[in-house]
Design a protein around this motif. Structure first.
Motif, short mmCIF file in Angstrom:
data_model
loop_
_atom_site.label_atom_id
_atom_site.label_comp_id
_atom_site.label_asym_id
_atom_site.label_seq_id
_atom_site.Cartn_x
_atom_site.Cartn_y
_atom_site.Cartn_z
N PRO A 58 0.80 -1.24 0.00
CA PRO A 58 0.00 0.00 0.00
C PRO A 58 0.83 1.29 0.00
CG PRO A 58 -0.89 -1.57 1.58
CD PRO A 58 0.43 -2.11 1.11
N LEU A 59 2.12 1.20 0.34
CA LEU A 59 2.98 2.38 0.27
C LEU A 59 3.14 2.88 -1.16
CD1 LEU A 59 5.78 1.34 2.79
CD2 LEU A 59 4.00 3.08 3.14
N GLY B 79 -0.80 6.13 -0.22
CA GLY B 79 0.33 5.60 0.52
C GLY B 79 1.61 6.38 0.28
N ARG C 157 2.93 9.30 2.48
CA ARG C 157 3.72 9.04 3.69
C ARG C 157 5.21 9.24 3.48
NH1 ARG C 157 2.62 3.42 6.56
NH2 ARG C 157 4.43 4.19 7.68
#
Length: 156
Positions: free
Chosen positions: A30-31, A36, A39
């Motif tokens: 999900p990054l 995502g 972040r």
């Protein structure tokens, strides 16, 4: 009299590399979603256009502001179970980039995210940009990504 210019021929290039993420594939994958990446990518601020709820899914469309103007992104494939995604980033008048992400367990622990960018020129200036790209610059980009992700995970 000079010969007329022939039809436009796009330049193409593909670059492949890996990013190590100190998290399991289910946490790491999900990054690499539009939300995502907020972040860990400095200045990343996607504007989600479709679907209006902003769900990460195939067919999602969003825009980002790049150094040279707006880019339109389309998620062309998303397989959460396999931890794979394919995006197309269109930079009008420049090029189209196909971005492929595949997260797998790394032998040393964590996740190995294979990232491939394939570029196709849309103009002579886009072709020149693609022709100036190098494997070394791509490797440096992925090294920065590894560092940014590690810092964001350390801050969590």
């Amino acid at each position: 009299m000079p010969e007329p210019a022939g039809p436009f021929r796009p330049s193409t290039a593909t670059f492949r590399g890996k990013v190590h993420v100190a998290a399991a594939p289910g946490e790491a994958f999900p990054l690499f979603s539009p939300e995502g990446e907020r972040r860990w990518v400095p200045g990343w601020n996607p504007s989600i256009l479709h679907p209006p709820e902003g769900h990460w899914e195939a067919g999602q469309i969003f825009t980002t502001q790049e150094e040279t103007g707006e880019a339109v992104w389309v998620i062309s494939r998303l397989d959460r179970r396999a931890h794979e995604a394919e995006y197309h980033r269109i930079e009008p008048g420049r090029y189209v980039a196909r971005v492929e992400v595949a997260c797998r367990p790394a032998p040393e622990g964590g996740t190995e995210a294979a990232i491939a960018y394939s570029f196709t020129g849309l103009s002579d200036s886009g072709n020149r940009e693609i022709e100036a790209m190098t494997p070394e610059a791509y490797e440096a980009k992925l090294a920065r990504w590894t560092e940014w992700i590690a810092r964001s995970l350390d801050a969590s």
